[in-house]
Design a protein around this motif. Sequence first.
Motif, PDB file in Angstrom:
ATOM      1  N   ASP A  20     -49.354  33.064  99.278  1.00 13.25           N
ATOM      2  CA  ASP A  20     -48.261  32.119  99.500  1.00 13.25           C
ATOM      3  C   ASP A  20     -46.963  32.807  99.086  1.00 13.25           C
ATOM      4  O   ASP A  20     -46.473  32.638  97.967  1.00 13.25           O
ATOM      5  CB  ASP A  20     -48.494  30.843  98.669  1.00 13.25           C
ATOM      6  CG  ASP A  20     -47.561  29.710  99.077  1.00 13.25           C
ATOM      7  OD1 ASP A  20     -46.524  30.003  99.713  1.00 13.25           O
ATOM      8  OD2 ASP A  20     -47.867  28.548  98.767  1.00 13.25           O
ATOM      9  N   TYR A  21     -46.364  33.568 100.006  1.00 14.12           N
ATOM     10  CA  TYR A  21     -45.228  34.403  99.663  1.00 14.12           C
ATOM     11  C   TYR A  21     -43.967  33.595  99.367  1.00 14.12           C
ATOM     12  O   TYR A  21     -43.154  33.994  98.540  1.00 14.12           O
ATOM     13  CB  TYR A  21     -44.964  35.410 100.789  1.00 14.12           C
ATOM     14  CG  TYR A  21     -46.132  36.326 101.047  1.00 14.12           C
ATOM     15  CD1 TYR A  21     -46.631  37.129 100.025  1.00 14.12           C
ATOM     16  CD2 TYR A  21     -46.756  36.388 102.282  1.00 14.12           C
ATOM     17  CE1 TYR A  21     -47.707  37.968 100.231  1.00 14.12           C
ATOM     18  CE2 TYR A  21     -47.840  37.221 102.510  1.00 14.12           C
ATOM     19  CZ  TYR A  21     -48.310  38.014 101.483  1.00 14.12           C
ATOM     20  OH  TYR A  21     -49.382  38.836 101.688  1.00 14.12           O
ATOM     21  N   SER A  22     -43.795  32.473 100.033  1.00 10.43           N
ATOM     22  CA  SER A  22     -42.632  31.631  99.748  1.00 10.43           C
ATOM     23  C   SER A  22     -42.667  31.134  98.316  1.00 10.43           C
ATOM     24  O   SER A  22     -41.657  31.157  97.606  1.00 10.43           O
ATOM     25  CB  SER A  22     -42.590  30.445 100.718  1.00 10.43           C
ATOM     26  OG  SER A  22     -42.433  30.872 102.048  1.00 10.43           O
ATOM     27  N   LEU A  23     -43.837  30.715  97.883  1.00 13.64           N
ATOM     28  CA  LEU A  23     -43.987  30.238  96.514  1.00 13.64           C
ATOM     29  C   LEU A  23     -43.813  31.376  95.520  1.00 13.64           C
ATOM     30  O   LEU A  23     -43.176  31.205  94.470  1.00 13.64           O
ATOM     31  CB  LEU A  23     -45.356  29.575  96.339  1.00 13.64           C
ATOM     32  CG  LEU A  23     -45.649  28.917  94.989  1.00 13.64           C
ATOM     33  CD1 LEU A  23     -44.584  27.901  94.637  1.00 13.64           C
ATOM     34  CD2 LEU A  23     -47.027  28.264  95.010  1.00 13.64           C
ATOM     35  N   LEU A  24     -44.355  32.545  95.832  1.00 11.56           N
ATOM     36  CA  LEU A  24     -44.191  33.699  94.941  1.00 11.56           C
ATOM     37  C   LEU A  24     -42.717  34.084  94.800  1.00 11.56           C
ATOM     38  O   LEU A  24     -42.259  34.406  93.698  1.00 11.56           O
ATOM     39  CB  LEU A  24     -44.985  34.885  95.486  1.00 11.56           C
ATOM     40  CG  LEU A  24     -46.460  34.965  95.091  1.00 11.56           C
ATOM     41  CD1 LEU A  24     -47.125  36.136  95.800  1.00 11.56           C
ATOM     42  CD2 LEU A  24     -46.623  35.100  93.585  1.00 11.56           C
ATOM     43  N   GLN A  25     -41.985  34.070  95.898  1.00 12.57           N
ATOM     44  CA  GLN A  25     -40.559  34.383  95.833  1.00 12.57           C
ATOM     45  C   GLN A  25     -39.831  33.415  94.917  1.00 12.57           C
ATOM     46  O   GLN A  25     -39.031  33.805  94.068  1.00 12.57           O
ATOM     47  CB  GLN A  25     -39.943  34.335  97.236  1.00 12.57           C
ATOM     48  CG  GLN A  25     -40.353  35.475  98.147  1.00 12.57           C
ATOM     49  CD  GLN A  25     -39.699  35.383  99.506  1.00 12.57           C
ATOM     50  OE1 GLN A  25     -39.109  36.333 100.003  1.00 12.57           O
ATOM     51  NE2 GLN A  25     -39.780  34.225 100.131  1.00 12.57           N
ATOM     52  N   GLY A  26     -40.118  32.129  95.079  1.00 15.80           N
ATOM     53  CA  GLY A  26     -39.472  31.123  94.247  1.00 15.80           C
ATOM     54  C   GLY A  26     -39.809  31.295  92.782  1.00 15.80           C
ATOM     55  O   GLY A  26     -38.935  31.177  91.908  1.00 15.80           O
ATOM     56  N   ILE A  27     -41.073  31.592  92.470  1.00 10.03           N
ATOM     57  CA  ILE A  27     -41.490  31.751  91.075  1.00 10.03           C
ATOM     58  C   ILE A  27     -40.815  32.966  90.444  1.00 10.03           C
ATOM     59  O   ILE A  27     -40.330  32.897  89.302  1.00 10.03           O
ATOM     60  CB  ILE A  27     -43.020  31.882  90.993  1.00 10.03           C
ATOM     61  CG1 ILE A  27     -43.680  30.548  91.352  1.00 10.03           C
ATOM     62  CG2 ILE A  27     -43.456  32.319  89.596  1.00 10.03           C
ATOM     63  CD1 ILE A  27     -45.185  30.621  91.468  1.00 10.03           C
ATOM     64  N   VAL A  28     -40.770  34.083  91.170  1.00  4.17           N
ATOM     65  CA  VAL A  28     -40.139  35.287  90.631  1.00  4.17           C
ATOM     66  C   VAL A  28     -38.662  35.037  90.344  1.00  4.17           C
ATOM     67  O   VAL A  28     -38.135  35.431  89.292  1.00  4.17           O
ATOM     68  CB  VAL A  28     -40.313  36.468  91.604  1.00  4.17           C
ATOM     69  CG1 VAL A  28     -39.478  37.662  91.147  1.00  4.17           C
ATOM     70  CG2 VAL A  28     -41.773  36.868  91.691  1.00  4.17           C
ATOM     71  N   VAL A  29     -37.974  34.373  91.255  1.00  7.84           N
ATOM     72  CA  VAL A  29     -36.550  34.084  91.049  1.00  7.84           C
ATOM     73  C   VAL A  29     -36.363  33.135  89.869  1.00  7.84           C
ATOM     74  O   VAL A  29     -35.472  33.328  89.030  1.00  7.84           O
ATOM     75  CB  VAL A  29     -35.931  33.493  92.332  1.00  7.84           C
ATOM     76  CG1 VAL A  29     -34.514  33.002  92.061  1.00  7.84           C
ATOM     77  CG2 VAL A  29     -35.917  34.542  93.441  1.00  7.84           C
ATOM     78  N   PHE A  30     -37.208  32.108  89.752  1.00  8.06           N
ATOM     79  CA  PHE A  30     -37.124  31.175  88.619  1.00  8.06           C
ATOM     80  C   PHE A  30     -37.355  31.909  87.304  1.00  8.06           C
ATOM     81  O   PHE A  30     -36.627  31.705  86.325  1.00  8.06           O
ATOM     82  CB  PHE A  30     -38.150  30.052  88.793  1.00  8.06           C
ATOM     83  CG  PHE A  30     -37.578  28.795  89.354  1.00  8.06           C
ATOM     84  CD1 PHE A  30     -37.191  27.754  88.536  1.00  8.06           C
ATOM     85  CD2 PHE A  30     -37.405  28.652  90.724  1.00  8.06           C
ATOM     86  CE1 PHE A  30     -36.658  26.593  89.055  1.00  8.06           C
ATOM     87  CE2 PHE A  30     -36.869  27.495  91.261  1.00  8.06           C
ATOM     88  CZ  PHE A  30     -36.493  26.454  90.430  1.00  8.06           C
ATOM     89  N   PHE A  31     -38.377  32.764  87.271  1.00  5.35           N
ATOM     90  CA  PHE A  31     -38.653  33.532  86.056  1.00  5.35           C
ATOM     91  C   PHE A  31     -37.471  34.433  85.698  1.00  5.35           C
ATOM     92  O   PHE A  31     -37.110  34.568  84.518  1.00  5.35           O
ATOM     93  CB  PHE A  31     -39.914  34.369  86.239  1.00  5.35           C
ATOM     94  CG  PHE A  31     -41.183  33.631  85.947  1.00  5.35           C
ATOM     95  CD1 PHE A  31     -41.165  32.399  85.323  1.00  5.35           C
ATOM     96  CD2 PHE A  31     -42.413  34.169  86.286  1.00  5.35           C
ATOM     97  CE1 PHE A  31     -42.336  31.716  85.034  1.00  5.35           C
ATOM     98  CE2 PHE A  31     -43.601  33.500  85.994  1.00  5.35           C
ATOM     99  CZ  PHE A  31     -43.556  32.264  85.371  1.00  5.35           C
ATOM    100  N   ALA A  32     -36.890  35.075  86.704  1.00  2.00           N
ATOM    101  CA  ALA A  32     -35.758  35.967  86.446  1.00  2.00           C
ATOM    102  C   ALA A  32     -34.565  35.193  85.890  1.00  2.00           C
ATOM    103  O   ALA A  32     -33.897  35.647  84.950  1.00  2.00           O
ATOM    104  CB  ALA A  32     -35.360  36.699  87.734  1.00  2.00           C
ATOM    105  N   VAL A  33     -34.286  34.026  86.449  1.00  2.00           N
ATOM    106  CA  VAL A  33     -33.166  33.207  85.968  1.00  2.00           C
ATOM    107  C   VAL A  33     -33.405  32.775  84.526  1.00  2.00           C
ATOM    108  O   VAL A  33     -32.503  32.839  83.682  1.00  2.00           O
ATOM    109  CB  VAL A  33     -32.968  31.981  86.880  1.00  2.00           C
ATOM    110  CG1 VAL A  33     -31.989  30.989  86.251  1.00  2.00           C
ATOM    111  CG2 VAL A  33     -32.460  32.416  88.249  1.00  2.00           C
ATOM    112  N   MET A  34     -34.628  32.341  84.217  1.00  2.00           N
ATOM    113  CA  MET A  34     -34.944  31.896  82.861  1.00  2.00           C
ATOM    114  C   MET A  34     -34.835  33.042  81.866  1.00  2.00           C
ATOM    115  O   MET A  34     -34.259  32.888  80.775  1.00  2.00           O
ATOM    116  CB  MET A  34     -36.343  31.284  82.831  1.00  2.00           C
ATOM    117  CG  MET A  34     -36.465  29.995  83.627  1.00  2.00           C
ATOM    118  SD  MET A  34     -38.173  29.451  83.856  1.00  2.00           S
ATOM    119  CE  MET A  34     -38.621  29.101  82.171  1.00  2.00           C
TER     120      MET A  34
END
Length: 305
Positions: A269-283
């Motif tokens: 699920d690449y869309s979900l992976l992209q979102g998670i990586v960006v969220f983790f980076a922001v946090m």
Amino acid sequence: MQKFILRRLAITVVTLILVSLIVFVMARASGDPRTLLLDDYASTEMWDELGVELGLDKPLYIQYAIFLGDALLLDFGDSVIDNQPVTATILERLPATLQLGAAAFIFSLVIGIPLGILSSIKRDSFWDQVGKLVALLGQSMPPFWLGIMMIFFFAVMLGWVPPSGRYDWNSFVLPAITLGWFTVAANMRIVRSAMLDSLDTEYIKLARAKGVSETQIIWKHALKNAVIPPLTFMGITLGTLVTGSIVAETVFAWPGIGLLAFDALRQSDYSLLQGIVVFFAVMYLGTSLLVDILYAYLDPRIRYS
């Protein structure tokens, strides 16, 4: 001070842009997302229509601009796992990850800091050896192995706590220890080192010569001046505990973002992976930015470095 904050903020923004670029490139390098969204019987027309809908018919730089604009609006598309918006899926799992990260952070402070102080004031004693052993074990045991061993002993054999899941307060014990054990060891070593440096300074020797009690020397003078390095590490650790929870959440089936990332990777699920990586980076970067600002307030020399 304002220049320092603006400089750190600019560095954070540039880092986030680089992270988004890496995420975009890796997602494209992993293959065409239409292979996941369409079955083997899809026609060429359906393939082309979906490509137009997803913007895959445009040049890569335009695709990246669209991705970056959507990311700023927290729009990462829909998840393949549950057909829900990625942001909504992440926010639904976010509280569990924050709770686990906070529990691991508190555990690392409650155990690591007192042990580091005790190890420094009891230098080369039995307690110092205990502290060194804790540091050695904490930094050498893989988290997944530690989690499995604790499930076997404390959940299966003794039955003291649940082996997995997120239920009552006792379900936090094993995953919090697994996630925070490495940080306990790091906190202990940093606090011990900072305290030893502080205790060896001239003003501490002068305080002892004046007859100041050992309790005042340790808690009022030495610890106050040794707190900056541990404080910096604690701030970075908080971001790491939240963003690095994939192993602990997977071992204990903890319903947070870490387990969600593992499921997204397993189901491509690449869309979900992209979102998670960006969220983790922001946090992570947000936490680091706050630590830098706090550090500058505590030590004015940082502002001019």
